[in-house]
Design a protein around this motif. Structure first.
Motif, PDB file in Angstrom:
ATOM      1  N   SER A 104      -8.053  91.442 110.611  1.00 59.71           N
ATOM      2  CA  SER A 104      -7.993  92.911 110.693  1.00 59.71           C
ATOM      3  C   SER A 104      -6.561  93.402 110.897  1.00 59.71           C
ATOM      4  O   SER A 104      -6.328  94.407 111.572  1.00 59.71           O
ATOM      5  CB  SER A 104      -8.897  93.427 111.816  1.00 59.71           C
ATOM      6  N   LEU A 105      -5.598  92.698 110.303  1.00 59.18           N
ATOM      7  CA  LEU A 105      -4.205  93.107 110.344  1.00 59.18           C
ATOM      8  C   LEU A 105      -3.769  93.507 108.940  1.00 59.18           C
ATOM      9  O   LEU A 105      -4.205  92.915 107.957  1.00 59.18           O
ATOM     10  CB  LEU A 105      -3.309  91.962 110.852  1.00 59.18           C
ATOM     11  N   GLN A 106      -2.891  94.496 108.872  1.00 56.61           N
ATOM     12  CA  GLN A 106      -2.373  94.940 107.584  1.00 56.61           C
ATOM     13  C   GLN A 106      -1.209  94.044 107.182  1.00 56.61           C
ATOM     14  O   GLN A 106      -0.171  94.020 107.844  1.00 56.61           O
ATOM     15  CB  GLN A 106      -1.903  96.400 107.683  1.00 56.61           C
ATOM     16  N   ALA A 107      -1.401  93.289 106.116  1.00 57.36           N
ATOM     17  CA  ALA A 107      -0.354  92.368 105.667  1.00 57.36           C
ATOM     18  C   ALA A 107       0.796  93.129 105.035  1.00 57.36           C
ATOM     19  O   ALA A 107       0.608  94.155 104.380  1.00 57.36           O
ATOM     20  CB  ALA A 107      -0.933  91.377 104.664  1.00 57.36           C
ATOM     21  N   GLY A 108       1.985  92.621 105.242  1.00 54.92           N
ATOM     22  CA  GLY A 108       3.171  93.206 104.625  1.00 54.92           C
ATOM     23  C   GLY A 108       4.140  92.107 104.235  1.00 54.92           C
ATOM     24  O   GLY A 108       4.177  91.040 104.864  1.00 54.92           O
ATOM     25  N   THR A 109       4.915  92.349 103.191  1.00 54.23           N
ATOM     26  CA  THR A 109       5.884  91.371 102.707  1.00 54.23           C
ATOM     27  C   THR A 109       7.171  92.081 102.331  1.00 54.23           C
ATOM     28  O   THR A 109       7.147  93.122 101.664  1.00 54.23           O
ATOM     29  CB  THR A 109       5.347  90.624 101.472  1.00 54.23           C
ATOM     30  N   ARG A 110       8.293  91.532 102.767  1.00 59.30           N
ATOM     31  CA  ARG A 110       9.596  92.067 102.373  1.00 59.30           C
ATOM     32  C   ARG A 110      10.380  90.929 101.725  1.00 59.30           C
ATOM     33  O   ARG A 110      10.635  89.901 102.352  1.00 59.30           O
ATOM     34  CB  ARG A 110      10.352  92.610 103.590  1.00 59.30           C
ATOM     35  N   LEU A 111      10.723  91.110 100.467  1.00 60.87           N
ATOM     36  CA  LEU A 111      11.471  90.079  99.753  1.00 60.87           C
ATOM     37  C   LEU A 111      12.910  90.054 100.257  1.00 60.87           C
ATOM     38  O   LEU A 111      13.593  91.076 100.267  1.00 60.87           O
ATOM     39  CB  LEU A 111      11.448  90.353  98.249  1.00 60.87           C
ATOM     40  N   ILE A 112      13.351  88.882 100.669  1.00 63.90           N
ATOM     41  CA  ILE A 112      14.724  88.723 101.146  1.00 63.90           C
ATOM     42  C   ILE A 112      15.617  88.169 100.042  1.00 63.90           C
ATOM     43  O   ILE A 112      16.703  88.671  99.794  1.00 63.90           O
ATOM     44  CB  ILE A 112      14.755  87.782 102.365  1.00 63.90           C
ATOM     45  N   GLU A 113      15.130  87.116  99.381  1.00 61.76           N
ATOM     46  CA  GLU A 113      15.889  86.508  98.287  1.00 61.76           C
ATOM     47  C   GLU A 113      14.938  86.007  97.219  1.00 61.76           C
ATOM     48  O   GLU A 113      13.823  85.576  97.522  1.00 61.76           O
ATOM     49  CB  GLU A 113      16.723  85.317  98.786  1.00 61.76           C
ATOM     50  N   ALA A 114      15.370  86.050  95.969  1.00 58.75           N
ATOM     51  CA  ALA A 114      14.638  85.458  94.848  1.00 58.75           C
ATOM     52  C   ALA A 114      15.679  84.798  93.946  1.00 58.75           C
ATOM     53  O   ALA A 114      16.559  85.489  93.410  1.00 58.75           O
ATOM     54  CB  ALA A 114      13.850  86.506  94.085  1.00 58.75           C
ATOM     55  N   ASN A 115      15.594  83.471  93.813  1.00 54.95           N
ATOM     56  CA  ASN A 115      16.612  82.738  93.073  1.00 54.95           C
ATOM     57  C   ASN A 115      15.986  81.653  92.202  1.00 54.95           C
ATOM     58  O   ASN A 115      14.840  81.252  92.399  1.00 54.95           O
ATOM     59  CB  ASN A 115      17.593  82.052  94.044  1.00 54.95           C
ATOM     60  N   ARG A 116      16.784  81.203  91.241  1.00 60.27           N
ATOM     61  CA  ARG A 116      16.461  79.997  90.487  1.00 60.27           C
ATOM     62  C   ARG A 116      17.397  78.907  90.993  1.00 60.27           C
ATOM     63  O   ARG A 116      18.629  79.078  90.966  1.00 60.27           O
ATOM     64  CB  ARG A 116      16.660  80.213  88.989  1.00 60.27           C
ATOM     65  N   VAL A 117      16.832  77.804  91.467  1.00 61.23           N
ATOM     66  CA  VAL A 117      17.658  76.738  92.022  1.00 61.23           C
ATOM     67  C   VAL A 117      17.222  75.404  91.417  1.00 61.23           C
ATOM     68  O   VAL A 117      16.071  75.248  90.995  1.00 61.23           O
ATOM     69  CB  VAL A 117      17.529  76.662  93.563  1.00 61.23           C
ATOM     70  N   PRO A 118      18.130  74.436  91.347  1.00 61.26           N
ATOM     71  CA  PRO A 118      17.728  73.103  90.879  1.00 61.26           C
ATOM     72  C   PRO A 118      16.995  72.370  91.999  1.00 61.26           C
ATOM     73  O   PRO A 118      17.376  72.467  93.171  1.00 61.26           O
ATOM     74  CB  PRO A 118      19.066  72.430  90.543  1.00 61.26           C
ATOM     75  N   ALA A 119      15.955  71.655  91.650  1.00 59.69           N
ATOM     76  CA  ALA A 119      15.178  70.928  92.651  1.00 59.69           C
ATOM     77  C   ALA A 119      16.018  69.828  93.270  1.00 59.69           C
ATOM     78  O   ALA A 119      16.603  69.003  92.561  1.00 59.69           O
ATOM     79  CB  ALA A 119      13.934  70.339  92.011  1.00 59.69           C
ATOM     80  N   ASP A 120      16.092  69.840  94.610  1.00 64.33           N
ATOM     81  CA  ASP A 120      16.734  68.722  95.283  1.00 64.33           C
ATOM     82  C   ASP A 120      15.690  67.621  95.472  1.00 64.33           C
ATOM     83  O   ASP A 120      14.541  67.745  95.035  1.00 64.33           O
ATOM     84  CB  ASP A 120      17.360  69.157  96.613  1.00 64.33           C
ATOM     85  N   GLU A 121      16.071  66.554  96.121  1.00 64.82           N
ATOM     86  CA  GLU A 121      15.162  65.417  96.250  1.00 64.82           C
ATOM     87  C   GLU A 121      13.886  65.793  97.005  1.00 64.82           C
ATOM     88  O   GLU A 121      12.783  65.375  96.634  1.00 64.82           O
ATOM     89  CB  GLU A 121      15.871  64.269  96.964  1.00 64.82           C
ATOM     90  N   GLU A 122      14.035  66.596  98.050  1.00 61.03           N
ATOM     91  CA  GLU A 122      12.875  66.996  98.866  1.00 61.03           C
ATOM     92  C   GLU A 122      11.891  67.843  98.058  1.00 61.03           C
ATOM     93  O   GLU A 122      10.689  67.609  98.080  1.00 61.03           O
ATOM     94  CB  GLU A 122      13.358  67.769 100.099  1.00 61.03           C
ATOM     95  N   MET A 123      12.426  68.835  97.336  1.00 65.89           N
ATOM     96  CA  MET A 123      11.570  69.696  96.503  1.00 65.89           C
ATOM     97  C   MET A 123      10.902  68.881  95.400  1.00 65.89           C
ATOM     98  O   MET A 123       9.702  69.042  95.134  1.00 65.89           O
ATOM     99  CB  MET A 123      12.398  70.811  95.855  1.00 65.89           C
ATOM    100  N   ALA A 124      11.687  68.038  94.752  1.00 65.65           N
ATOM    101  CA  ALA A 124      11.166  67.250  93.635  1.00 65.65           C
ATOM    102  C   ALA A 124      10.033  66.341  94.092  1.00 65.65           C
ATOM    103  O   ALA A 124       9.010  66.199  93.406  1.00 65.65           O
ATOM    104  CB  ALA A 124      12.286  66.437  93.007  1.00 65.65           C
ATOM    105  N   ASP A 125      10.205  65.744  95.254  1.00 66.56           N
ATOM    106  CA  ASP A 125       9.183  64.847  95.773  1.00 66.56           C
ATOM    107  C   ASP A 125       7.896  65.614  96.096  1.00 66.56           C
ATOM    108  O   ASP A 125       6.792  65.166  95.770  1.00 66.56           O
ATOM    109  CB  ASP A 125       9.706  64.139  97.024  1.00 66.56           C
ATOM    110  N   ALA A 126       8.036  66.794  96.714  1.00 68.97           N
ATOM    111  CA  ALA A 126       6.864  67.591  97.097  1.00 68.97           C
ATOM    112  C   ALA A 126       6.137  68.138  95.880  1.00 68.97           C
ATOM    113  O   ALA A 126       4.895  68.173  95.840  1.00 68.97           O
ATOM    114  CB  ALA A 126       7.286  68.729  98.017  1.00 68.97           C
ATOM    115  N   LEU A 127       6.901  68.580  94.868  1.00 70.26           N
ATOM    116  CA  LEU A 127       6.312  69.231  93.696  1.00 70.26           C
ATOM    117  C   LEU A 127       6.046  68.273  92.541  1.00 70.26           C
ATOM    118  O   LEU A 127       5.529  68.693  91.496  1.00 70.26           O
ATOM    119  CB  LEU A 127       7.234  70.366  93.226  1.00 70.26           C
ATOM    120  N   GLU A 128       6.417  67.015  92.726  1.00 66.35           N
ATOM    121  CA  GLU A 128       6.199  65.986  91.703  1.00 66.35           C
ATOM    122  C   GLU A 128       6.876  66.361  90.382  1.00 66.35           C
ATOM    123  O   GLU A 128       6.287  66.332  89.303  1.00 66.35           O
ATOM    124  CB  GLU A 128       4.702  65.726  91.502  1.00 66.35           C
TER     125      GLU A 128
END
Length: 248
Positions: A104-128
């Motif tokens: 029963s809470l009103q959700a809200g979102t404020r975009l701080i950053e939106a970027n295109r970045v190359p996957a590092d090892e951690e991201m690549a491993d998580a996202l396969e």
């Protein structure tokens, strides 16, 4: 305390259990603001009198509302309407927006950053995916009733989310956008919670002093094809709780 206006009292002639009717009646008072955030509600004797039910029936309703995160009971003080707090525990896989609705809470979102970045090892491993593959990175401030709950940074393989980077400023529910535009429907997620602290760069957004204890949450979400989101979040410890029910 006077009886709240519009209180819907349980009716024994209705098919629903009395505790359920009482729970819905009290939930309605919170949702429409009759009982505001932080307010102490009447004691059990007074509530039972207002609703015309027994203490046992009332306690069933109050326990459910407490477990849902709408109320909090303080020993020796009474029961209060919970402020904007997310209660995490055994639950279905939902978006932040849906989780807010369930509390029963009103959700809200404020975009701080939106970027295109190359996957590092951690991201690549998580996202396969391969190291260096393009990833859409969204950093967002998550709000409940206008109050900061946490900061979430999501990483998604660009190949699976065409148009997301360009439309990022319009996205309120990420999972809703993914389902509508990319046909991505979550089927499971793996989460890890750790105790951390608020970084200096995030302190102003979270309205906390740098170094304040916080939850650090790592999440990998999957659809039928595999992982589609790797999210790292910093959640305010005073507005985010983790509860578990343990069985022998």
């Amino acid at each position: 305390m006077d009886e709240p206006q519009g209180l819907i009292k349980p009716d024994r002639r209705r098919p629903e259990p009395l505790w359920h009717q009482a729970e819905m009646a009290l939930r309605e008072l919170v949702e429409r603001g009759e009982w505001s955030s932080g307010m102490q509600i009447p004691n059990e004797d007074r509530l039972g009198e207002m609703l015309g039910i027994s203490r046992i029936t009332l306690r069933h309703a109050l326990r459910n509302l407490e477990e849902a995160g709408l109320l909090r009971r303080e020993h020796g003080r009474g029961t209060f309407v919970r402020s904007a707090t997310v209660v995490a525990g055994v639950r279905g896989l939902t978006s932040f927006t849906d989780e807010m609705k369930s509390l029963s809470l009103q959700a809200g979102t404020r975009l701080i950053e939106a970027n295109r970045v190359p996957a590092d090892e951690e991201m690549a491993d998580a996202l396969e995916i391969a190291i260096g593959d393009p990833v859409v990175q969204l950093k967002r401030l998550r709000l409940g009733n206008g109050m900061p709950i946490g900061i979430q940074t999501s990483h998604l393989p660009e190949a699976r989310v065409p148009g997301l980077l360009e439309d990022a400023t319009n996205v309120q529910s990420l999972y809703g956008w993914l389902k509508e535009h990319c046909g991505i429907t979550p089927v499971k997620a793996k989460e890890v919670y750790r105790v951390g602290s608020v970084a200096a760069a995030d302190s102003e957004l979270l309205q906390l002093t740098a170094g304040t204890p916080a939850f650090e949450v790592e999440r990998i979400a999957y659809d039928a094809r595999g992982p589609f989101e790797y999210a790292l979040s910093t959640m305010r410890a005073d507005r985010y709780e983790i509860r578990s029910t343990l069985y022998v």
